[in-house]
Design an enzyme around this catalytic site. Sequence first.
Site, PDB file in Angstrom:
ATOM      1  N   CYS A 212     -11.692 -22.306 -50.187  1.00  0.00           N
ATOM      2  CA  CYS A 212     -11.762 -23.646 -49.316  1.00  0.00           C
ATOM      3  C   CYS A 212     -10.534 -24.301 -49.002  1.00  0.00           C
ATOM      4  O   CYS A 212      -9.903 -24.596 -49.681  1.00  0.00           O
ATOM      5  CB  CYS A 212     -12.793 -24.443 -50.475  1.00  0.00           C
ATOM      6  SG  CYS A 212     -12.947 -26.223 -49.773  1.00  0.00           S
TER       7      CYS A 212
ATOM      8  N   ARG B 250     -17.203 -28.567 -43.874  1.00  0.00           N
ATOM      9  CA  ARG B 250     -17.610 -29.625 -44.616  1.00  0.00           C
ATOM     10  C   ARG B 250     -16.888 -30.854 -44.113  1.00  0.00           C
ATOM     11  O   ARG B 250     -15.808 -31.145 -43.827  1.00  0.00           O
ATOM     12  CB  ARG B 250     -17.076 -29.386 -45.876  1.00  0.00           C
ATOM     13  CG  ARG B 250     -17.513 -30.619 -47.139  1.00  0.00           C
ATOM     14  CD  ARG B 250     -17.368 -30.173 -48.468  1.00  0.00           C
ATOM     15  NE  ARG B 250     -17.892 -29.008 -48.845  1.00  0.00           N
ATOM     16  CZ  ARG B 250     -17.338 -27.951 -49.261  1.00  0.00           C
ATOM     17  NH1 ARG B 250     -16.008 -27.643 -49.240  1.00  0.00           N
ATOM     18  NH2 ARG B 250     -17.975 -26.857 -49.332  1.00  0.00           N
TER      19      ARG B 250
ATOM     20  N   CYS C 250     -17.507 -29.856 -57.396  1.00  0.00           N
ATOM     21  CA  CYS C 250     -16.052 -29.498 -57.246  1.00  0.00           C
ATOM     22  C   CYS C 250     -15.250 -30.410 -58.154  1.00  0.00           C
ATOM     23  O   CYS C 250     -15.444 -31.901 -58.349  1.00  0.00           O
ATOM     24  CB  CYS C 250     -15.644 -29.951 -55.650  1.00  0.00           C
ATOM     25  SG  CYS C 250     -16.689 -29.313 -54.498  1.00  0.00           S
TER      26      CYS C 250
ATOM     27  N   CYS D 281       0.961 -37.198 -60.135  1.00  0.00           N
ATOM     28  CA  CYS D 281       1.127 -35.744 -59.543  1.00  0.00           C
ATOM     29  C   CYS D 281       2.690 -35.872 -58.890  1.00  0.00           C
ATOM     30  O   CYS D 281       3.016 -36.766 -58.272  1.00  0.00           O
ATOM     31  CB  CYS D 281       0.060 -35.553 -58.225  1.00  0.00           C
ATOM     32  SG  CYS D 281       0.483 -33.757 -57.824  1.00  0.00           S
TER      33      CYS D 281
HETATM   34  N1  SAM Z   1      -3.309 -31.527 -56.371  1.00  0.00           N
HETATM   35  C1  SAM Z   1      -4.379 -30.434 -55.636  1.00  0.00           C
HETATM   36  C2  SAM Z   1      -3.903 -30.138 -54.238  1.00  0.00           C
HETATM   37  O1  SAM Z   1      -3.233 -30.717 -53.483  1.00  0.00           O
HETATM   38  O2  SAM Z   1      -4.190 -28.869 -53.893  1.00  0.00           O
HETATM   39  C3  SAM Z   1      -5.769 -31.073 -55.500  1.00  0.00           C
HETATM   40  C4  SAM Z   1      -6.157 -32.259 -55.101  1.00  0.00           C
HETATM   41  S1  SAM Z   1      -5.916 -32.933 -53.408  1.00  0.00           S
HETATM   42  C5  SAM Z   1      -6.364 -34.651 -53.817  1.00  0.00           C
HETATM   43  C6  SAM Z   1      -7.180 -32.344 -52.569  1.00  0.00           C
HETATM   44  C7  SAM Z   1      -7.148 -32.588 -50.997  1.00  0.00           C
HETATM   45  O3  SAM Z   1      -7.676 -33.529 -50.800  1.00  0.00           O
HETATM   46  C8  SAM Z   1      -5.666 -32.758 -50.392  1.00  0.00           C
HETATM   47  O4  SAM Z   1      -5.076 -31.452 -49.777  1.00  0.00           O
HETATM   48  C9  SAM Z   1      -6.062 -33.461 -48.936  1.00  0.00           C
HETATM   49  O5  SAM Z   1      -6.531 -32.610 -47.865  1.00  0.00           O
HETATM   50  C10 SAM Z   1      -7.332 -34.191 -49.397  1.00  0.00           C
HETATM   51  N2  SAM Z   1      -6.945 -35.717 -49.632  1.00  0.00           N
HETATM   52  C11 SAM Z   1      -6.247 -36.074 -50.531  1.00  0.00           C
HETATM   53  N3  SAM Z   1      -6.121 -37.611 -50.137  1.00  0.00           N
HETATM   54  C12 SAM Z   1      -6.656 -37.701 -49.074  1.00  0.00           C
HETATM   55  C13 SAM Z   1      -6.762 -38.982 -48.122  1.00  0.00           C
HETATM   56  N4  SAM Z   1      -6.335 -40.138 -48.573  1.00  0.00           N
HETATM   57  N5  SAM Z   1      -7.500 -38.858 -47.064  1.00  0.00           N
HETATM   58  C14 SAM Z   1      -7.835 -37.647 -46.596  1.00  0.00           C
HETATM   59  N6  SAM Z   1      -7.867 -36.503 -47.424  1.00  0.00           N
HETATM   60  C15 SAM Z   1      -7.350 -36.607 -48.627  1.00  0.00           C
HETATM   61 FE1  SF4 Z   2      -0.743 -34.115 -55.922  1.00  0.00          FE
HETATM   62 FE2  SF4 Z   2      -2.793 -32.792 -54.762  1.00  0.00          FE
HETATM   63 FE3  SF4 Z   2      -2.168 -35.542 -54.237  1.00  0.00          FE
HETATM   64 FE4  SF4 Z   2      -0.580 -33.611 -53.284  1.00  0.00          FE
HETATM   65  S1  SF4 Z   2      -2.712 -33.894 -52.590  1.00  0.00           S
HETATM   66  S2  SF4 Z   2       0.065 -35.590 -54.572  1.00  0.00           S
HETATM   67  S3  SF4 Z   2      -0.527 -32.206 -54.821  1.00  0.00           S
HETATM   68  S4  SF4 Z   2      -3.098 -34.625 -56.197  1.00  0.00           S
END
Ligand code: SAM
Ligand code: SF4
Length: 334
Positions: free
Chosen positions: A202, A274, A110, A66
């Site tokens: 969400c 959630r 999801c 990403c």
């Molecule tokens: N790329 C998209 C975006 O950021 O909108 C979707 C996927 S992203 C992984 C979705 C969410 O997962 C993030 O915004 C964050 O809040 C949560 N998330 C991602 N990595 C995480 C981590 N290591 N610990 C806790 N929450 C996490």
């Molecule tokens: Fe990409 Fe989403 Fe991860 Fe941010 S949280 S690096 S936008 S996948």
Amino acid sequence: MTLLDTISCSSPQVNFRHDWTVEEVKDLLEQPLMDLLWQAQITHRTANPGYKVQLASLLSVKTGGCQEDCAYCAQSMHNSSDVAGQPDLDVEAVLERAKAAREVGADRFCMGWAWREIRNGKDFEVMLAMVRGVRELGLEACVTAGMLTNEQASRLAEAGLTAYNHNLDTSPEHYEKIITTRTYQERLETLQRVRSAGITICCGGIIGMGESTMDRASLLRVLATMDPHPESVPINSLVAVEGTPLEDLSSVDPLEMVRMVATARILMPFSRVRLSAGREQLGREAQILCLQAGADSIFYGDSLLTTSNPSVTVDRELLAKAGVQVNWESIINA
Ligand code: SAM
Ligand code: SF4
Ligand code: DTB
């Protein structure tokens, strides 16, 4: 007057407002735990009688690589943790996983794409087919895939998408320490496009990223002053992934998660709160306190996007011990 307004007006126990100040939210968050739990429980029991917990399964369709630089994320190309290189899943594989999730009792499916934004073309058509397929299985469908245009939001709505996940992650004040490649304002605009297309929102955040209590209050204030409130509010605690800039942060005190959940419940009485990433670090009793304080959804299934989650067996035991209601009738291969 909407149904929600009618219920809230007729119940002094439920404080259904959209004009919270950050000081009010901070006072809620910091009050003695017993008082916070009492208030959250009264709100939850009044607004959502029956302690029903929604089970949401999660699948990463496009993993890693990403362009964004989210400091917590295993999938950012800016982090040495980047798990890129795995092939994207196809429609058939995704629907198989959705079917399997339904068979163990999931209500919502999801799907995640590690994209900065959705682009038109084959990948988007595939996403639409996945959404239609998940809906045909009788499950709620949620997508998280970064920013989108009005037209893309409308097409997702037409395909039957139930919810779009786009988190604010942290407070506006702490945000620049966590992400520099996308602004807070861009996130708010994406959420507005989703809302305008008639898809439910969400939207939540993460605790444990070095933020202060004021930052947590500030994030919750932004969410609770949205009108309408986000229909789902995921509360994540940081999963500190090796190779990310946040890898060395220590895990949050489980009671801090309890406080976040309880405060979110008081502020957004009718939203689904959630209990999201980080449950493996929480322990059984803290999770039960979160359910009691108003968490009415969990991520259900052995993995999140790139990290692990409690197993289905462990979660079934937890939910049974807590005595909450889940949609067990739909379980085929229990
Ligand atoms: N790329 C998209 C975006 O950021 O909108 C979707 C996927 S992203 C992984 C979705 C969410 O997962 C993030 O915004 C964050 O809040 C949560 N998330 C991602 N990595 C995480 C981590 N290591 N610990 C806790 N929450 C996490
Ligand atoms: Fe990409 Fe989403 Fe991860 Fe941010 S949280 S690096 S936008 S996948
Ligand atoms: C959300 O708020 N949390 C989920 C979901 N929405 C997409 C993601 C959690 C990811 C945890 C880290 C990982 O597995 O990579």
